[in-house]
Write an enzyme that holds these catalytic residues in place. Structure first.
Site, short mmCIF file in Angstrom:
data_model
loop_
_atom_site.label_atom_id
_atom_site.label_comp_id
_atom_site.label_asym_id
_atom_site.label_seq_id
_atom_site.Cartn_x
_atom_site.Cartn_y
_atom_site.Cartn_z
N GLU A 184 13.08 1.51 5.05
CA GLU A 184 12.34 1.41 6.31
C GLU A 184 10.91 1.07 5.94
O GLU A 184 10.19 1.93 5.40
CB GLU A 184 12.38 2.75 7.07
CG GLU A 184 13.77 3.24 7.41
CD GLU A 184 14.46 2.43 8.48
OE1 GLU A 184 13.79 1.64 9.16
OE2 GLU A 184 15.69 2.57 8.63
N CYS B 1 5.16 3.65 12.35
CA CYS B 1 5.73 2.38 11.91
C CYS B 1 6.18 1.55 13.10
O CYS B 1 6.28 0.33 13.01
CB CYS B 1 6.90 2.64 10.98
SG CYS B 1 8.09 3.77 11.70
P1 NAP Z 1 3.85 4.16 0.32
O1 NAP Z 1 2.57 4.14 -0.39
O2 NAP Z 1 4.84 3.09 0.03
O3 NAP Z 1 4.48 5.59 0.01
C1 NAP Z 1 5.71 5.99 0.54
C2 NAP Z 1 6.38 6.97 -0.40
O4 NAP Z 1 6.70 6.32 -1.61
C3 NAP Z 1 5.49 8.15 -0.77
O5 NAP Z 1 6.29 9.31 -0.82
C4 NAP Z 1 5.00 7.77 -2.15
O6 NAP Z 1 4.64 8.87 -2.93
C5 NAP Z 1 6.23 7.11 -2.72
N1 NAP Z 1 5.99 6.23 -3.86
C6 NAP Z 1 4.83 5.66 -4.25
N2 NAP Z 1 5.04 4.91 -5.36
C7 NAP Z 1 6.35 4.99 -5.65
C8 NAP Z 1 7.19 4.44 -6.67
N3 NAP Z 1 6.70 3.63 -7.61
N4 NAP Z 1 8.50 4.76 -6.68
C9 NAP Z 1 9.01 5.57 -5.74
N5 NAP Z 1 8.27 6.12 -4.75
C10 NAP Z 1 6.96 5.84 -4.70
O7 NAP Z 1 3.68 4.16 1.89
P2 NAP Z 1 2.69 5.06 2.75
O8 NAP Z 1 1.33 4.50 2.57
O9 NAP Z 1 2.93 6.49 2.51
O10 NAP Z 1 3.22 4.78 4.22
C11 NAP Z 1 2.67 3.82 5.08
C12 NAP Z 1 3.60 2.66 5.25
O11 NAP Z 1 4.90 3.13 5.58
C13 NAP Z 1 3.20 1.75 6.37
O12 NAP Z 1 3.24 0.44 5.93
C14 NAP Z 1 4.27 1.99 7.44
O13 NAP Z 1 4.54 0.87 8.25
C15 NAP Z 1 5.44 2.37 6.65
N6 NAP Z 1 6.31 3.22 7.46
C16 NAP Z 1 7.51 2.73 7.85
C17 NAP Z 1 8.36 3.52 8.61
C18 NAP Z 1 9.70 3.04 9.07
O14 NAP Z 1 10.51 3.86 9.51
N7 NAP Z 1 10.00 1.76 9.00
C19 NAP Z 1 7.97 4.81 8.97
C20 NAP Z 1 6.72 5.26 8.56
C21 NAP Z 1 5.91 4.45 7.79
P3 NAP Z 1 3.09 9.33 -3.03
O15 NAP Z 1 2.68 9.70 -1.65
O16 NAP Z 1 3.13 10.47 -3.95
O17 NAP Z 1 2.35 8.14 -3.56
#
Ligand code: NAP
Length: 519
Positions: free
Chosen positions: A257, A296
């Site tokens: 997602e 999102c």
């Molecule tokens: P993110 O930076 O991609 O982080 C998401 C998760 O991934 C966090 O738990 C993060 O851990 C983890 N992570 C980071 N690096 C990783 C790696 N190399 N391998 C595995 N996991 C890793 O995203 P975010 O900034 O938290 O969220 C914002 C984004 O999410 C926005 O773009 C939004 O549109 C999207 N979003 C989408 C949905 C949907 O349902 N489609 C819902 C909500 C948000 P850490 O926090 O420890 O870095």
């Protein structure tokens, strides 16, 4: 130094090594707690989940697992007030915005508990009717869906620490699959506290629910072929996960997602001042401001007929001007903080980028904060941009994860469809019109590129569930840029946690398949 929140893996609480990463109050800037996943033996943790948790869950019927979900929901309800305190401190959200996350989680758990109870004493599911393979019908095929014998790893985004955990965990546990949750670091406290309460209440079998707080480093390496990963977050992290060996070489099933440039579309029949026009204005303002636009599914692009562009800009801007922004502890505040100062920087950079291609119709930066220090608080006012020429590709491409949307005019309906599609696949688009037939045709036209089409006609003005609200009855996910994932949608969600197989044999063999027997 603040408390280091422990991880719960391999059936016990375990502290990570090192000082950990601080979790901050995004309004006051104060440190609340720390998290560390360093030094955990994840191989052992995953083995415990698969062998103890998975076996115990699979031994239960769907109805019994549904009973576990109801028990989890009861535990969470009993502690609900404390979750609002944690959300206020760690997410900087108003009570109304915290409820979207916390009560949304409880509602979703409750729904799956009800749906699961109706599945009765089965432990696996049949998929369709048996079909003949031999001409005389003596040899037949029947498809079955059985719970996967692996674990479900959930990697979640920072914006929904409660709902993000339970909307995934409910269908997984109901399917008989143990859960390892990894909340986003910035807001991990709420998810950790909820899991701690559920573990303390002893309502789940050992190994059914684990939580790892802190860095995601090393989380994917111990995954085995029958494990699954459900990820919510940015497209960049999604790409890293998709290219991991566990996925590429061991075929670990992945659901993604990701981000999305969701649209609201005023159809050509709706003039300024019409009920449909007013409903669009209401919804855009709500979507921009709920959870400070950190959803999102939030509306990022607003399409209106060119003749209505000025009126729509004025109407939305006038409403945004009334939004009070600042410390959610102050009752006059309608919109709280972003999740972190890092997000604040990212949103400001995103607005600056979009401003190179669009005019400012309402400038959130001009809004003084209530009860919050602008040098410390991660608060940003709602910003409406407008791209009158509609050709700037950035407005169809750059997701600013905050209270920001862009108004775009269109010529005729085919032009509107073309522009909506520039989003390259979205979670949701909403349509506003007084013409039900036109709405149905337009929704179907956009169905290939969206997970959900939300149609608002005047008769449902007061009852529709909201453009950005993800209801467990409907599909959540979207193609292309949105990640290509599918979640929720009632019992459809269970398919991700089941394996489909065809069993071929004589009628007597197929007739002996009994979903109430073991899988
Ligand atoms: P993110 O930076 O991609 O982080 C998401 C998760 O991934 C966090 O738990 C993060 O851990 C983890 N992570 C980071 N690096 C990783 C790696 N190399 N391998 C595995 N996991 C890793 O995203 P975010 O900034 O938290 O969220 C914002 C984004 O999410 C926005 O773009 C939004 O549109 C999207 N979003 C989408 C949905 C949907 O349902 N489609 C819902 C909500 C948000 P850490 O926090 O420890 O870095």
């Amino acid at each position: 130094m603040s408390e280091l929140l422990p991880n719960y893996v391999a059936g016990r609480w375990q502290a990570g090594t090192g000082p950990g990463t601080p979790l901050l109050d995004p309004v006051l800037g104060t440190e609340l707690a720390r998290v560390s996943s360093a030094g955990l033996d994840l191989e052992a943790a995953y083995a415990h989940a698969r062998e103890q948790g998975g076996a115990a869950l699979r031994a239960l019927t769907y109805a019994q697992r549904a009973g576990l979900l109801a028990a989890v929901a009861d535990v969470l309800k009993a502690n609900r007030d404390r979750y609002f305190d944690i959300a206020l401190a760690n997410s900087g959200t108003t009570r109304r915005d915290s409820a979207v996350d916390i009560d949304g989680a409880l509602f979703t758990l409750g729904q799956y508990a009800r749906w699961g109870a109706a599945l009765g004493d089965a432990r696996w599911m049949v998929d369709g009717e048996a079909v003949p393979l031999a001409k005389d019908g003596s040899f037949r095929s029947r498809h079955v869906l059985v719970p996967t014998r692996g674990l479900a790893l959930f990697i979640n985004a920072f914006n929904f620490p409660a709902w993000g955990l339970w909307e995934k965990a409910a269908p997984a546990l109901l399917s008989g699959v143990p859960v390892i949750a990894k909340p986003a670091t910035a807001t991990a406290w709420l998810a950790q506290a909820m899991v701690a309460d559920v573990i303390a209440a002893g309502v789940l079998p050992s190994g059914a629910l684990s939580i790892v707080c802190g860095s995601a480093q090393g989380l994917l390496s111990p995954l085995q072929p029958f494990d699954v990963v459900s990820f919510t977050g940015s497209a960049d992290t999604a790409a890293t996960i998709r290219s991991h060996d566990a996925v590429v070489r061991r075929s670990v099933r992945v659901n993604i997602e990701a981000d999305s440039l969701n649209s609201a579309l005023l159809l050509p029949d709706a003039q300024p001042g019409s009920p449909a026009f007013d409903l669009l204005v209401d919804e855009v303002v709500r979507e921009m401001t709920v959870k400070s636009g950190q959803k999102c599914t939030a509306i990022r692009r607003v399409f209106v007929p060119a003749a209505s562009y000025a009126a729509a800009g004025q109407a939305i801007a006038a409403r945004l001007a009334q939004v009070t922004v600042g410390n959610p502890r102050n009752e006059a505040v309608r919109m709280g903080a972003l999740a972190s100062r890092q997000q604040w920087e990212s949103v400001r950079a995103g607005i600056a980028e979009l401003r190179r291609h669009a005019e400012v119709l309402h400038d959130g930066a001009a809004t003084p904060l209530v009860d919050a220090d602008p040098a410390v608080a991660a608060c940003v006012g709602p910003t409406l941009l407008g791209a009158a020429d509609g050709t700037a590709s950035a407005v169809h491409d750059v997701e600013v994860f905050g209270p920001v949307a862009t108004l775009l005019p269109y010529g005729d309906l085919p032009d509107a469809m073309r522009q909506v599609r520039l989003g390259q696949g979205s979670l949701v688009a909403s349509l506003y019109t007084g013409d039900a037939g036109l709405a149905a045709r337009t929704a179907l036209d956009l169905a290939d590129s969206h997970g959900r089409l939300h149609v608002v006609t005047p008769e449902v003005g007061a009852t529709h569930s909201g453009h950005g609200n993800v209801m467990p009855m409907s599909l959540h996910g979207g193609p292309g840029r949105a990640g290509g994932g599918e979640e929720l949608g009632g019992l459809r969600a269970l398919q991700f946690y089941h394996r489909r197989a065809a069993i071929q044999g004589a009628g007597a063999v197929l007739d002996g398949l009994n979903p109430s027997g073991g899988a």
